[in-house]
Structures are given as C-alpha cells and as structure tokens.
Write a protein that holds these residues in place. Structure first.
Motif, PDB file in Angstrom:
ATOM      1  N   LEU A 192      -2.966 -41.214  13.535  1.00  0.00           N
ATOM      2  CA  LEU A 192      -2.289 -41.279  12.239  1.00  0.00           C
ATOM      3  C   LEU A 192      -1.109 -42.254  12.286  1.00  0.00           C
ATOM      4  O   LEU A 192      -0.903 -43.045  11.359  1.00  0.00           O
ATOM      5  CB  LEU A 192      -1.811 -39.883  11.839  1.00  0.00           C
ATOM      6  CG  LEU A 192      -1.137 -39.757  10.475  1.00  0.00           C
ATOM      7  CD1 LEU A 192      -2.118 -40.126   9.370  1.00  0.00           C
ATOM      8  CD2 LEU A 192      -0.634 -38.323  10.258  1.00  0.00           C
ATOM      9  N   MET A 193      -0.327 -42.203  13.371  1.00  0.00           N
ATOM     10  CA  MET A 193       0.816 -43.109  13.509  1.00  0.00           C
ATOM     11  C   MET A 193       0.353 -44.556  13.589  1.00  0.00           C
ATOM     12  O   MET A 193       0.972 -45.457  13.003  1.00  0.00           O
ATOM     13  CB  MET A 193       1.623 -42.741  14.751  1.00  0.00           C
ATOM     14  CG  MET A 193       2.370 -41.431  14.648  1.00  0.00           C
ATOM     15  SD  MET A 193       3.347 -41.062  16.129  1.00  0.00           S
ATOM     16  CE  MET A 193       4.598 -42.368  16.043  1.00  0.00           C
ATOM     17  N   THR A 194      -0.734 -44.798  14.301  1.00  0.00           N
ATOM     18  CA  THR A 194      -1.266 -46.153  14.418  1.00  0.00           C
ATOM     19  C   THR A 194      -1.724 -46.680  13.064  1.00  0.00           C
ATOM     20  O   THR A 194      -1.465 -47.838  12.707  1.00  0.00           O
ATOM     21  CB  THR A 194      -2.447 -46.171  15.416  1.00  0.00           C
ATOM     22  OG1 THR A 194      -2.008 -45.670  16.675  1.00  0.00           O
ATOM     23  CG2 THR A 194      -2.974 -47.590  15.607  1.00  0.00           C
ATOM     24  N   LEU A 195      -2.374 -45.815  12.287  1.00  0.00           N
ATOM     25  CA  LEU A 195      -2.887 -46.216  10.974  1.00  0.00           C
ATOM     26  C   LEU A 195      -1.769 -46.449   9.959  1.00  0.00           C
ATOM     27  O   LEU A 195      -1.944 -47.197   8.993  1.00  0.00           O
ATOM     28  CB  LEU A 195      -3.852 -45.159  10.443  1.00  0.00           C
ATOM     29  CG  LEU A 195      -5.211 -45.038  11.164  1.00  0.00           C
ATOM     30  CD1 LEU A 195      -5.965 -43.816  10.659  1.00  0.00           C
ATOM     31  CD2 LEU A 195      -6.034 -46.305  10.946  1.00  0.00           C
ATOM     32  N   THR A 196      -0.630 -45.786  10.155  1.00  0.00           N
ATOM     33  CA  THR A 196       0.466 -45.892   9.185  1.00  0.00           C
ATOM     34  C   THR A 196       1.541 -46.901   9.587  1.00  0.00           C
ATOM     35  O   THR A 196       2.636 -46.886   9.043  1.00  0.00           O
ATOM     36  CB  THR A 196       1.111 -44.510   8.979  1.00  0.00           C
ATOM     37  OG1 THR A 196       1.477 -43.950  10.243  1.00  0.00           O
ATOM     38  CG2 THR A 196       0.150 -43.575   8.266  1.00  0.00           C
ATOM     39  N   GLY A 197       1.222 -47.764  10.551  1.00  0.00           N
ATOM     40  CA  GLY A 197       2.109 -48.890  10.828  1.00  0.00           C
ATOM     41  C   GLY A 197       2.949 -48.811  12.078  1.00  0.00           C
ATOM     42  O   GLY A 197       3.637 -49.785  12.415  1.00  0.00           O
TER      43      GLY A 197
END
Length: 297
Positions: free
Chosen positions: A236-241
């Motif tokens: 999730l953190m990777t997908l959100t920048g």
C-alpha cells in the motif's frame, strides 16, 4: 482407487491443463513436489527430517506418507514411471472437498456457497490445510452438541496438523466455562495440546529429539511469507508514493518477530475475551483468532 488410477492412465490426463503459463490455476507443481519429496521415506532408505527435509509436523508427514504409499503401489501395479503422488493427493483432496461440501449444503443450504468458491477448491487439491480446517469446524460442532472431550480432541488433532489451532484453546476454554465446572473445563481444554505432544514425542525414539524439533523450530521462527498484514502495508505504501526503501523499513520495523508473536498471542487471548456462548459465536471466534494468527505472522 484402482478404477481411478486406471482411468487416469488410460486417458493420460495431463495435470498441466490445470496450470497456465507457469502459474497455478488448480494444480501447483511446486508445493505438491515438496510434499512428495517429504514423503520419500516411504519408498527410499532414510529418516524423515534427517534424510528427507520437511517443514511440517509428524501428523502432516504421516498424511503425506499415506498418499505416497498409495501412489507407489499404483506405480508398481501399473508400471507407470512418473510420480503419481500429485494425482492421488489431488484426488483425496477432491473427495474430501466434495463430501464436506455435501455435508455443509445439507446442514446450511445456500449459506454453504463459500465452500464452492475457487479458494477452498484450490486448497483442497494442492494443500493439506483443508484437513485441519475441517477438524476445527468439527470441534466447534461437537463442542456445541455437548461432546466436550471429543471436541477438544478434534481441536487437538487440528493443532497436530497446523499449530495455529493451539491458539484457539482460550476460546474453547471460555466456551467450556459456561457449560461445565472450572476443573472440568481446564482438564478438557488441556486435551487440545495432547495429540501434538503424543505424536511429536512418539517420534523421538525413531528419529531423535533434534530431528523431531526441526519443524517446530522452523515454524516458530519463520519470517514473512509475502501474505501478512505487514506485506500488505508495504504494498500500500509503495502504491501511494512512498519510496521502496521507506516502505521496506516500515514493514520490517513493525514486523519484528517479537511484535508479530505478541499480536498472535493477543489474538488468542481475544478469543477468551469474546466469550463465545453459542455454536455460531464459537465458529466466528475461531475464525477471528485464525485470521489474526495468519495475517500478522
């Protein structure tokens, strides 16, 4: 069994049609190969855990060994040279899945739809998790029908397959406290750990203490497998920048082994706090504790 084997050999049904482009659909080459290799002690000289590596408990390996024995027998009477273990493992899994589905449908009707979705079918064909899962369901049903010792024993047999069922003991204890005395509830709940202890200790004379402890040590210290809540947070953190390094650092910091095990213990204790009173509440509590165990470990 012989009829099924002959049908398979005559039709030469390729298991590869159940996979696509190297990805598992309904046939998992990798896992079934590991299970078959773990059961090598059935037809080859050597000791389990010492000569044949396995990450699984004695009871699980006995199940692998039973399937391997049938497969080896079928190979000998047919002259087939390929390993038939995957075929028979999937057939046994399919039979278990169908019979359980019929039982669930007769008992619950349309509410049993979940059993006929792809995930339970895939696990029935390619994993052994269906067995401990069904034992947990059986434990809840027998406990709620007043067969307390049998219910605790079934929960213990589930734990002998997969140790997570030990974490269901507090919920079992809470349920029993509402039905029987404290002394009887303690005695009955203690049965949950008995099958695993008997099977593991019973193997010591044949393979030694060190070999017997290998799967227990592995399972108790294993790291994230890519499917935990911490891995989900990383994704999730990777997908959100967030940068990859930051996401990895946050995941690994939160997933330090002691935190993960602590959350699993809290999940087990929550099973007691939820204080299940009915069959449905007991099943829901078992499901909740299992969900916590698997997502944080």
């Amino acid at each position: 069994l012989i009829f099924t084997t002959l049908v398979f050999l005559l039709l030469r049904f390729p298991l590869e049609v159940l996979s696509w482009n190297g990805h598992s659909l309904l046939f998992d080459h990798y896992e079934l190969g590991i299970f078959s290799a773990s059961a090598g002690w059935v037809d080859k000289p050597g000791l389990l855990y010492q000569d044949f590596t396995s990450d699984y408990a004695i009871v699980t390996n006995l199940w692998f060994g039973f399937v391997k024995l049938i497969a080896v027998f079928a190979q000998k009477i047919t002259g087939h040279t390929d390993d038939l273990f995957p075929l028979f493992f999937m057939l046994f899994g399919l039979w278990i899945w169908v019979l359980s589905g019929v039982y669930f449908w007769k008992r619950s009707g349309i509410k049993a739809w979940f059993w006929f979705t792809p995930a339970p079918l895939f696990f029935a064909l390619n994993r052994f998790d269906t067995l401990p899962g069904l034992l947990v369901v059986g434990a809840a049903l027998t406990l709620s029908s007043g067969q307390f010792f049998l219910g605790a024993f079934l929960l213990g047999m589930s734990a002998a397959f997969k140790g997570y069922a030990l974490f269901l003991a507090p919920a079992c204890f809470a349920y029993l406290l509402q039905k029987i005395s404290l002394k009887k509830a303690l005695l009955t709940t203690s049965l949950v750990g008995l099958p695993m202890a008997l099977f593991q200790l019973g193997a010591v004379p044949f393979m030694g203490w060190e070999n017997m402890m290998k799967p227990i040590q592995f399972q108790s210290t294993r790291w994230l497998n890519g499917e935990s809540i911490f891995d989900s947070l990383h994704a999730l953190m990777t997908l959100t920048g967030f940068s990859t390094d930051t996401a990895v650092q946050v995941r690994d910091t939160l997933a330090v082994h002691r935190y993960s095990k602590g959350l699993q213990i809290l999940g087990a204790l929550s099973g007691f706090i939820l204080w299940p009173k009915t069959r449905e509440q007991l099943l829901d509590t078992f499901l909740w504790v299992t969900l916590v165990f698997t997502t944080v470990g």
